[in-house]
Design a protein around this motif. Structure first.
Motif, PDB file in Angstrom:
ATOM      1  N   ALA A  97       0.832  -1.203   0.000  1.00 47.85           N
ATOM      2  CA  ALA A  97       0.000   0.000   0.000  1.00 47.85           C
ATOM      3  C   ALA A  97       0.866   1.252   0.000  1.00 47.85           C
ATOM      4  O   ALA A  97       0.586   2.213  -0.736  1.00 47.85           O
ATOM      5  CB  ALA A  97      -0.922  -0.002   1.220  1.00 47.85           C
ATOM      6  N   GLU A  98       1.929   1.252   0.783  1.00 51.83           N
ATOM      7  CA  GLU A  98       2.807   2.425   0.853  1.00 51.83           C
ATOM      8  C   GLU A  98       3.492   2.680  -0.480  1.00 51.83           C
ATOM      9  O   GLU A  98       3.604   3.823  -0.925  1.00 51.83           O
ATOM     10  CB  GLU A  98       3.856   2.255   1.963  1.00 51.83           C
ATOM     11  N   ASN A 109      -5.710   6.554   2.253  1.00 49.67           N
ATOM     12  CA  ASN A 109      -7.169   6.472   2.211  1.00 49.67           C
ATOM     13  C   ASN A 109      -7.668   6.542   0.769  1.00 49.67           C
ATOM     14  O   ASN A 109      -8.562   5.791   0.372  1.00 49.67           O
ATOM     15  CB  ASN A 109      -7.773   7.600   3.047  1.00 49.67           C
ATOM     16  N   ASN A 110      -7.084   7.433  -0.033  1.00 51.51           N
ATOM     17  CA  ASN A 110      -7.464   7.541  -1.433  1.00 51.51           C
ATOM     18  C   ASN A 110      -7.146   6.251  -2.175  1.00 51.51           C
ATOM     19  O   ASN A 110      -7.910   5.808  -3.036  1.00 51.51           O
ATOM     20  CB  ASN A 110      -6.753   8.739  -2.069  1.00 51.51           C
ATOM     21  N   ALA A 111      -6.030   5.617  -1.851  1.00 54.98           N
ATOM     22  CA  ALA A 111      -5.662   4.352  -2.489  1.00 54.98           C
ATOM     23  C   ALA A 111      -6.709   3.274  -2.195  1.00 54.98           C
ATOM     24  O   ALA A 111      -7.075   2.507  -3.092  1.00 54.98           O
ATOM     25  CB  ALA A 111      -4.282   3.895  -2.010  1.00 54.98           C
ATOM     26  N   TYR A 112      -7.193   3.215  -0.967  1.00 48.71           N
ATOM     27  CA  TYR A 112      -8.217   2.229  -0.625  1.00 48.71           C
ATOM     28  C   TYR A 112      -9.501   2.478  -1.405  1.00 48.71           C
ATOM     29  O   TYR A 112     -10.149   1.547  -1.873  1.00 48.71           O
ATOM     30  CB  TYR A 112      -8.521   2.259   0.878  1.00 48.71           C
ATOM     31  N   ILE A 113      -9.860   3.738  -1.549  1.00 47.50           N
ATOM     32  CA  ILE A 113     -11.081   4.077  -2.287  1.00 47.50           C
ATOM     33  C   ILE A 113     -10.932   3.692  -3.753  1.00 47.50           C
ATOM     34  O   ILE A 113     -11.817   3.048  -4.329  1.00 47.50           O
ATOM     35  CB  ILE A 113     -11.392   5.585  -2.128  1.00 47.50           C
ATOM     36  N   ILE A 114      -9.817   4.084  -4.365  1.00 44.91           N
ATOM     37  CA  ILE A 114      -9.590   3.758  -5.776  1.00 44.91           C
ATOM     38  C   ILE A 114      -9.549   2.251  -5.979  1.00 44.91           C
ATOM     39  O   ILE A 114     -10.155   1.720  -6.913  1.00 44.91           O
ATOM     40  CB  ILE A 114      -8.283   4.409  -6.284  1.00 44.91           C
ATOM     41  N   LEU A 115      -8.842   1.543  -5.105  1.00 45.61           N
ATOM     42  CA  LEU A 115      -8.732   0.088  -5.231  1.00 45.61           C
ATOM     43  C   LEU A 115     -10.095  -0.588  -5.076  1.00 45.61           C
ATOM     44  O   LEU A 115     -10.434  -1.500  -5.825  1.00 45.61           O
ATOM     45  CB  LEU A 115      -7.743  -0.472  -4.210  1.00 45.61           C
TER      46      LEU A 115
END
Length: 133
Positions: A97-98, A109-115
């Motif tokens: 994730a990093e 947080n944005n990465a989780y949303i996009i994923l």
């Protein structure tokens, strides 16, 4: 721990303590710890390495039709939103994730949303089939 100390430092002057400062501070610590473990569990489930216990990296050559369908769906997702396709590809390649956040210059947080959105698009595409060009 730092978040707890920051919260205590920010709010202790505005609070009228019913019991004692120490009891209130301990309660703040408990709440922060519970919040940490809840969010950690949620993040782990969203960013799981495998889906349903199957490691897709080891089953790459298992089904050529599935591979073709995945590529078609990835192309379709890429036409709609390149960030969705890129985050799926990076995650499949095993980036953490990093590392993904650093590469895409986004917050965790944005990465989780996009994923999450990208996975939903991929699932829908695989279930309904890719659109013909």
């Amino acid at each position: 721990m730092q978040e707890t100390l920051t919260t205590i430092a920010e709010k202790y002057r505005d609070i009228e303590f019913e019991t004692s400062f120490a009891a209130w501070a301990y309660r703040v610590l408990e709440h922060k710890i519970l919040h940490y473990y809840r969010t950690k569990r949620c993040r782990e489930s969203k960013f799981a390495q495998t889906l349903d216990g199957v490691d897709f990296a080891t089953t790459e050559a298992f089904n050529p039709n599935l591979k073709r369908k995945l590529l078609d769906c990835l192309r379709q997702i890429s036409r709609g939103n390149r960030r969705h396709a890129r985050i799926l590809a990076l995650r499949y390649q095993g980036f953490s994730a990093e590392e993904i956040c650093d590469k895409l210059r986004i917050t965790r947080n944005n990465a989780y949303i996009i994923l999450s959105r990208a996975r939903a698009m991929l699932k829908r595409c695989l279930q309904e089939g890719a659109e013909e060009e």
